[in-house]
Write a protein that holds these residues in place. Structure first.
Motif, mmCIF file in Angstrom:
data_model
loop_
_atom_site.group_PDB
_atom_site.id
_atom_site.type_symbol
_atom_site.label_atom_id
_atom_site.label_comp_id
_atom_site.label_asym_id
_atom_site.label_seq_id
_atom_site.Cartn_x
_atom_site.Cartn_y
_atom_site.Cartn_z
ATOM 1 N N LEU A 158 -44.301 9.813 -13.141
ATOM 2 C CA LEU A 158 -44.855 9.888 -14.370
ATOM 3 C C LEU A 158 -45.455 8.655 -14.708
ATOM 4 N N HIS A 193 -47.719 8.280 -19.689
ATOM 5 C CA HIS A 193 -46.924 9.519 -19.907
ATOM 6 C C HIS A 193 -45.249 9.418 -19.990
ATOM 7 N N LEU A 236 -39.841 12.930 -22.259
ATOM 8 C CA LEU A 236 -40.042 13.291 -20.967
ATOM 9 C C LEU A 236 -39.339 12.715 -19.827
ATOM 10 N N ALA A 240 -41.960 15.348 -14.000
ATOM 11 C CA ALA A 240 -43.085 16.219 -13.714
ATOM 12 C C ALA A 240 -43.273 16.957 -12.364
ATOM 13 N N ARG A 257 -50.505 19.776 -13.743
ATOM 14 C CA ARG A 257 -49.300 18.959 -13.755
ATOM 15 C C ARG A 257 -48.338 19.558 -15.247
ATOM 16 N N GLN A 258 -46.893 19.737 -14.810
ATOM 17 C CA GLN A 258 -46.315 20.137 -16.017
ATOM 18 C C GLN A 258 -45.029 19.171 -16.311
ATOM 19 N N TYR A 259 -45.090 18.552 -17.399
ATOM 20 C CA TYR A 259 -44.361 17.559 -18.004
ATOM 21 C C TYR A 259 -43.003 18.215 -18.461
ATOM 22 N N ALA A 269 -53.602 18.424 -17.017
ATOM 23 C CA ALA A 269 -52.189 18.404 -17.438
ATOM 24 C C ALA A 269 -52.126 19.442 -18.300
#
Length: 124
Positions: free
Chosen positions: A50, A54, A59, A62, A69-71, A115
């Motif tokens: 991260l 972010h 969170l 990721a 990119r998926q958080y 993102a």
């Protein structure tokens, strides 16, 4: 107009969705707001670090999938475990020192990724 004959047939209700998807490599992660995020972890790469901007509440880690990119809320260890179990592209657990040592290099690498969650570009 003639009356329609009465039918004793009952209208069928749609069957409920299965609780588990039929694709075994689908894994349910959690979006930072609590919504489910289904990912084919066989095609995923992670866990990914991260960036400092972010690091927001909700969170934990990721992963990269499909060039994005998926958080997610899950920890890097949980992401790594899910990807490993499905034979995905497992990465080392991100280290805090990584950002200090290679910030510019990482910006170049990460700059090419889009993102999934655009609202994370400006933390709340």
């Amino acid at each position: 107009m003639p009356a329609r004959p009465f039918s004793s047939r009952r209208r069928q209700r749609p069957s409920p969705l299965p609780s588990r998807p039929s694709l075994p490599s689908l894994y349910r992660f959690t979006h930072r707001i609590g919504a489910p995020v289904w990912v084919n972890v066989h095609a995923a790469k992670g866990p990914m670090p991260l960036a400092p901007n972010h690091r927001v509440p909700g969170l934990g880690s990721a992963l990269d999938i499909g060039g994005k990119r998926q958080y997610v809320r899950e920890s890097p260890e949980e992401v790594r475990s899910a990807i490993a179990a499905a034979g995905g592209d497992v990465q080392p657990i991100p280290d805090e020192g990584l950002w200090v040592q290679g910030r510019e290099t990482l910006r170049e690498i990460l700059g090419s990724l889009e993102a999934w969650d655009e609202e994370l570009t400006t933390p709340e």
